[in-house]
Design an enzyme around this catalytic site. Sequence first.
Site, short mmCIF file in Angstrom:
data_model
loop_
_atom_site.label_atom_id
_atom_site.label_comp_id
_atom_site.label_asym_id
_atom_site.label_seq_id
_atom_site.Cartn_x
_atom_site.Cartn_y
_atom_site.Cartn_z
CG PHE A 57 -1.79 1.19 1.37
CD1 PHE A 57 -2.74 1.48 0.41
CD2 PHE A 57 -1.68 2.03 2.48
CE1 PHE A 57 -3.57 2.59 0.54
CE2 PHE A 57 -2.50 3.14 2.62
CZ PHE A 57 -3.44 3.42 1.65
CD GLU A 58 3.20 5.71 -1.58
OE1 GLU A 58 2.65 6.60 -0.89
OE2 GLU A 58 4.38 5.36 -1.42
N PRO A 59 0.12 5.13 0.44
CG PRO A 59 0.75 6.08 2.47
CD PRO A 59 1.09 4.96 1.54
#
Length: 487
Positions: free
Chosen positions: A248-250
């Site tokens: 996950f890359e916010p």
Amino acid sequence: MNLKLAFLALFAGIFCTAQENDITESLYGTYDKYREASLDKRRIKHRQLQPLIAEYRQSPKFKVQTVGESIEGRKLSLISIGSGKTEVFLWSQMHGDEPTATQAIFDILNFLDSDDFNDEKRAILESCTLHFLPMLNPDGAEVFQRRNRLGVDINRDALQLQSPESRVLKRIRDSLDADFGFNLHDQSTYYNAERTQKPATISYLAPAYNYEKEVNEVRGNAMKVIVFMNGIIQKYAPGQVGRYNDDFEPRAFGDNIQKWGTSAILIESGGYPNDVEKQEIRKLNYVSILSAIYTIAKGNYKDIPLEEYEKIPENDRKLFDLKIENATYPLLGHDYVIDIGMNRLEVDEEDHNNFWYSSRILDQGDLSTYYGYETFDASGYTIVPGKVHPETMKSVDVLNKLKIESLLKSGYTYIRVADIPKDMLKSPFPIHIIGSKFEIPEFNIEVGINPTFLLEKDGNIEYAVINGFLIDIDKGPADFGNAMIYR
């Protein structure tokens, strides 16, 4: 009764799959009819798209809206077609140097504007409304760079929305409340499908929407469509599909669009042998995206097992343009056997409309776990440094009259020229051009240098590596790009 229903469901699934196979094969076979011929090079510009968009603006089939501007004032356009309830949003080139899908979008628009495939198009456009936002980062495209004029990576600007292009993308996604989103990119040509020598011609990702990488219905639908598209690519580029890591890359748009309720499908166009301008990959985009839209319209993706997504090999990055194996390298009185991996790096010309190659050795030693688009087993060959030809030529024109292969055979990889035109950036001949006072450095095989050397066997020079291109001297250069100019 249950068995009868199960049989009918199985028959319906087989029938639908056959239908989709038929349209895929037809799309592939008729592609040249819809290919937008004016976009035949990767370094396309915003101004090239405007006449095409203007034509769709005049067509009653399409709705074209100006939805914003880039930092430098270039208009961003949204092109829509269809009347169905399922909203499908496709955007391309949020990175300015990733244009393959922009070309494919205009191929798709040509298809949708044609008088062919009427039944299939009716099925799509009565079920779906399609929205295309091509070239989100036109300022970056102008100079063929990843980031926008602000120096921001738009794909890491989903939270702060610091760039106007990012704000446009967010606003359009929200206004459509899109069911499906196709996030269209290019990736490095040096990615390969994990543990294989095959390039990752197309790579996919159904981005995670949280750190736990949970799979809800929204993300699950993206995974199912990706599995369907993988099946299509396997027909035309078998084994050449990769899957991105889903950490996950916010800040990323894909991850957030998934979180916001749109089934986000990331498509990355990588490498394909002998396809420098990515035109075959463009065709694969066209076929697979249109086929995916068709299965979304029919709803057939829903029956695809989720576990098939994890079976797609992960992306790896272990490809070189040229890999030399088992070459003997004399150093300080001893012979060593090494592998050499080299890449042909593109250098843009000043107007960013074309490029030339300045190659580099990327790695050396044991490269047995790496692969090459071209691999040469140099067992029995010894690396020999190239020499400077003793005669200084008056002009570059003289080189047209020389037999370059004979010079290579004699051990020369550099030739002096007294008058090198100032605007000449590269040598079109398979030999480096150097100025009258230039001194070539001491020869070493090391990471970071331009790969230029000869391969000798039994006292005869048989091969040359010039600027990372392998040349069989007896046959002459094939698919040679350029050599260097050192003033």
